[in-house]
Design an enzyme around this catalytic site. Structure first.
Site, PDB file in Angstrom:
ATOM      1  CE  LYS A 267      12.908 -12.503  -8.990  1.00 48.13           C
ATOM      2  NZ  LYS A 267      13.687 -12.294  -7.816  1.00 48.13           N
TER       3      LYS A 267
ATOM      4  CG  HIS B 112      16.940 -38.227  -2.318  1.00 49.23           C
ATOM      5  ND1 HIS B 112      17.260 -39.473  -1.819  1.00 49.23           N
ATOM      6  CD2 HIS B 112      18.121 -37.623  -2.594  1.00 49.23           C
ATOM      7  CE1 HIS B 112      18.586 -39.603  -1.771  1.00 49.23           C
ATOM      8  NE2 HIS B 112      19.128 -38.488  -2.237  1.00 49.23           N
TER       9      HIS B 112
ATOM     10  CD  GLU C  27      16.160 -14.456  -6.853  1.00 47.77           C
ATOM     11  OE1 GLU C  27      15.488 -14.865  -5.892  1.00 47.77           O
ATOM     12  OE2 GLU C  27      15.966 -13.355  -7.383  1.00 47.77           O
TER      13      GLU C  27
ATOM     14  CG  ASN D  76       1.258   0.670   4.275  1.00 48.20           C
ATOM     15  OD1 ASN D  76       0.990  -0.524   4.233  1.00 48.20           O
ATOM     16  ND2 ASN D  76       2.479   1.133   4.137  1.00 48.20           N
ATOM     17  N   GLY D  77      -1.184  -0.975   6.356  1.00 48.46           N
ATOM     18  CA  GLY D  77      -0.972  -1.772   7.569  1.00 48.46           C
ATOM     19  C   GLY D  77      -2.214  -2.594   7.863  1.00 48.46           C
TER      20      GLY D  77
ATOM     21  CE  LYS E 131      11.255  -3.853  -5.202  1.00 48.89           C
ATOM     22  NZ  LYS E 131      11.857  -5.056  -5.802  1.00 48.89           N
TER      23      LYS E 131
ATOM     24  NE  ARG F 296       4.646   1.588  -0.001  1.00 48.66           N
ATOM     25  CZ  ARG F 296       5.615   1.377   0.872  1.00 48.66           C
ATOM     26  NH1 ARG F 296       6.866   1.540   0.502  1.00 48.66           N
ATOM     27  NH2 ARG F 296       5.352   1.009   2.100  1.00 48.66           N
TER      28      ARG F 296
ATOM     29  CD1 TRP G  62      -0.395  -6.484  -2.778  1.00 46.09           C
ATOM     30  CD2 TRP G  62      -0.691  -6.918  -0.605  1.00 46.09           C
ATOM     31  NE1 TRP G  62      -0.143  -7.821  -2.579  1.00 46.09           N
ATOM     32  CE2 TRP G  62      -0.309  -8.112  -1.250  1.00 46.09           C
ATOM     33  CE3 TRP G  62      -0.938  -6.956   0.760  1.00 46.09           C
ATOM     34  CZ2 TRP G  62      -0.167  -9.320  -0.588  1.00 46.09           C
ATOM     35  CZ3 TRP G  62      -0.790  -8.155   1.435  1.00 46.09           C
ATOM     36  CH2 TRP G  62      -0.405  -9.321   0.765  1.00 46.09           C
TER      37      TRP G  62
ATOM     38  CB  CYS H 187      -0.942   0.107   1.183  1.00 44.79           C
ATOM     39  SG  CYS H 187      -2.135  -1.229   1.272  1.00 44.79           S
TER      40      CYS H 187
ATOM     41  CD  GLU I 269       9.174 -12.616  -7.872  1.00 45.42           C
ATOM     42  OE1 GLU I 269       8.523 -12.065  -6.990  1.00 45.42           O
ATOM     43  OE2 GLU I 269      10.412 -12.628  -7.875  1.00 45.42           O
TER      44      GLU I 269
HETATM   45  C1  F6R Z   1      11.110 -11.480  -5.052  1.00 48.64           C
HETATM   46  C2  F6R Z   1      10.930 -10.408  -4.113  1.00 48.64           C
HETATM   47  C3  F6R Z   1      10.547 -10.745  -2.721  1.00 48.64           C
HETATM   48  C4  F6R Z   1      11.396  -9.930  -1.735  1.00 48.64           C
HETATM   49  C5  F6R Z   1      10.919 -10.158  -0.307  1.00 48.64           C
HETATM   50  C6  F6R Z   1      11.792  -9.431   0.696  1.00 48.64           C
HETATM   51  O1  F6R Z   1      11.466 -11.004  -6.300  1.00 48.64           O
HETATM   52  O2  F6R Z   1      11.079  -9.259  -4.446  1.00 48.64           O
HETATM   53  O3  F6R Z   1      10.659 -12.105  -2.472  1.00 48.64           O
HETATM   54  O4  F6R Z   1      12.729 -10.315  -1.890  1.00 48.64           O
HETATM   55  O5  F6R Z   1       9.603  -9.707  -0.185  1.00 48.64           O
HETATM   56  O6  F6R Z   1      11.783  -8.060   0.470  1.00 48.64           O
HETATM   57  P1  F6R Z   1      12.870  -7.116   1.107  1.00 48.64           P
HETATM   58  O7  F6R Z   1      14.184  -7.484   0.536  1.00 48.64           O
HETATM   59  O8  F6R Z   1      12.446  -5.719   0.720  1.00 48.64           O
HETATM   60  O9  F6R Z   1      12.826  -7.339   2.591  1.00 48.64           O
END
Ligand code: F6R
Length: 608
Positions: free
Chosen positions: A485, A504, A481, A99-100, A603, A27, A73, A2, A488
């Protein structure tokens, strides 16, 4: 998670607020809305991205000088027009963006309903608008917000206006960030610096439990209980170009391509090549204190957690310190064994992730030495950790993290060298690491130059809905990772595994329809990974290999090969991850996905 913008000043309020929301859209983007005090209170809201709010506003002009806006969000209540913020009280005179999460909203709502308040939305936020309404008689808007917040449990960053208080904007923070932008004859409020940058460089970060009252005279800061606090004005060091796309179709692609520079920035002024070590000013720990560290616990979420797993490998291998890596969401609810000999490192791009912040606080409460590895300057993790290292990657706007990951790993490598040289690492070994670290930006550039070939592979693989990613040693977190990617942004199911674990269980999935991405660089695990690749080949799996340049053998096993330059074993992940970022990007583009704003994500995850 948010985004909030507020403004009091002479500029045209609604376009300014909407522009600010666009800067914060990463956000959350389930719905958005604006409220302007213009004699009464005008509110326009819309489900969907900010574009749909703009369509609904359709160039309408609003005469006021004061307004708030929100991009959501969703947590409580599905994304729709009614649940969009700002929310109002019964009379439609108070507007609030939040936000929260208000955790005791159910009990508060019951109380308010019994008193005759009427609710329109399913959100937790709306109770707060009614609580302020209930607190207002005989009080200023600031006092009423303060009284209402004292009844609330949970987290909030809020912006509040009222038609009956046409010159006042109130903000408060507890668990969700809020920044005041100080202009000439105008004042701003926002969730972070992005919407402020084009108007002012001067900012004041609200701390936990603080609020602000903004009016014609400027701004005054208080604790939520109403005690005045003096705050320092900071400089926002964001370059406007850094928060624009600079000709790239998506922020994510721009950020992938920034990595030669961001990796360079992470080491700038820190790497001491001749001594084979690194200087990390923000650590604020003497060499003796660093030598006393007996154990390291790294805590983080998502991509930052995977960077932590690579850090574990680096720190154990080259500094010989035992390391554990914990999901912050698990760590905070366990009963971890910590003491002053344990260094807890919280890694966070945003510096606002609720679980990481809670883990950091828990670690400090238990007497551990804590530090942050953070991107956003002035963020809560950075400030509460008190010591740490900024990664200096610049604003990361694409929701999928890319450049922050490589910068986090670079900083972990620097930390490893620093701690290693205080313990077991010889100058020659340190120098070898430093020399290779310096060469990495050029090698990343080379991988990026191969992007068209990776795009072609994505075109050919775009219709597959399941992928396995396999790697060993420090390439195992890279497999995790790479799979994250793809999930998501391309909405393709992908699982990362240690390559040898495949036998396994996951091997049962392999047939001619199952693409398997191997990270098979020429490092210590190479031969073993090749054996695992044979096992997939024997079952007719489709193989994409990330391999070291010049490896002719791999072509006999893999259907597709993406070459990466050779490097020191320690730094292979910093190269092998880049093609996987590009692969996910091009897969998402081929599948018509919204790369920068994938569904259901945000984000900055500022709720549990
Ligand atoms: C994946 C991604 C999330 C963040 C996670 C932690 O691409 O962006 O998995 O890595 O939400 O976010 P931060 O690093 O801001 O604590």
């Amino acid at each position: 998670m948010c985004g909030i913008v507020g403004y009091l000043g002479d500029k045209d309020v609604v376009p300014l607020l909407v522009r600010g929301l666009e800067r914060l859209e990463y956000r959350g983007y389930d719905s958005s809305g604006v409220a302007v005090v213009d004699g009464g209170l005008s509110i326009v809201k819309s489900v969907g991205k900010i574009k749909s709010l703009k369509d609904r506003l359709d160039g309408r002009r609003f005469p006021g000088r004061l307004g708030i806006a929100h991009t959501r969000w969703a947590t409580h209540g599905e994304p729709n027009d009614v649940n969009a913020h700002p929310h109002t009280d019964c009379k439609g005179k108070i507007a609030l963006a939040h936000n929260g999460v208000i955790e005791n909203h159910a009990a508060l709502k019951k109380l308010l309903l019994a008193e005759g308040h009427r609710f329109e939305s399913e959100t937790d936020t709306e109770v707060l608008a009614h609580l302020i309404e209930r607190s207002l008689p005989g009080r200023t808007l600031g006092e009423a917000v303060s009284a209402a917040l004292q009844l609330v449990e949970g987290t909030y960053g809020i912006a509040v206006v009222s038609a009956d208080h046409p010159g006042t904007l109130v903000g408060a923070r507890h668990g969700s960030p809020l920044v005041i932008g100080v202009g000439d004859g105008e004042t701003f409020l926002a969730s972070d610096g992005a919407p402020l940058r084009e108007h002012t460089q001067r900012v004041v970060y609200l701390d936990e439990g603080e609020m602000v009252v903004i009016d014609e005279a400027g701004y005054r800061t208080f604790t939520i209980e109403g005690e005045a606090v003096d705050k320092q004005v900071d400089e926002l060091n964001w370059d406007l170009e850094q928060i624009e796309k600079a000709g790239f179709p998506h922020f994510m692609l721009k950020e992938i391509h920034e990595q030669p520079d961001t990796v360079r920035n992470a080491m700038r002024g820190r790497l001491l090549r001749e001594e084979g070590t690194a200087k990390l000013g923000g650590l604020n720990l003497s060499d003796d204190e660093l030598r006393d560290i007996r154990r390291i616990v790294i805590t983080a979420c998502g991509t930052s957690y995977y960077a932590g797993l690579i850090g574990e490998y680096l720190l154990e291998e080259y500094a010989r310190i035992p390391v554990e890596v914990e999901y912050a969401s698990e760590f905070r609810y366990r009963n971890p064994i910590l003491d002053e000999g344990t260094l807890v490192i919280a890694i966070s791009q945003s510096g606002e992730t609720a679980d990481t912040l809670a883990a950091l606080r828990e670690a400090r409460r238990r007497g551990a030495t804590v530090m942050g590895i953070v991107n956003v300057v002035g963020s809560t993790v950075a400030r509460e950790a008190g010591r740490g290292v900024y990664i200096h990657a610049g604003p990361e706007i694409g929701v999928a993290s890319t450049k922050a990951f490589t910068s986090q790993v670079t900083v972990l490598a620097l930390l490893t060298m620093h701690l290693g040289r205080l313990r077991v690492l010889s100058q020659a070994a340190g120098r070898a690491l430093a020399t290779e670290l310096e060469a990495l930006p050029g090698k990343i550039e080379k991988i990026l130059a191969g992007a068209p070939a990776i795009k072609e592979i994505a075109v050919q693989m775009q219709h597959h809905d399941n992928f396995l990613y396999l790697g060993r040693g420090p390439n195992f977190p890279v497999a995790l990772e790479g799979a994250l990617k793809l999930k998501e942004i391309a909405y393709v199911h992908a699982e990362g595994y240690p390559a040898a674990e495949m036998k396994h269980g996951p091997i049962a999935l392999i047939d001619e329809n199952m693409p398997v991405v191997f990270i098979a660089t020429r490092d210590a695990a190479y031969e073993k990974v090749m054996t695992n690749m044979q096992e997939v080949r024997a079952r007719r799996g489709k193989i994409l290999a990330i391999a070291t340049e010049g490896d002719a053998d791999i072509h006999a096993l893999a259907d597709y090969v993406i070459p990466v330059p050779a490097t020191h074993d320690a730094f292979v992940p910093l190269l092998s991850v880049v093609p996987l970022q590009l692969l996910a990007y091009y897969m998402a583009v081929q599948r018509n996905c919204d790369v920068d704003q994938p569904r259901n994500l945000a984000k900055s995850v500022t709720v549990e």
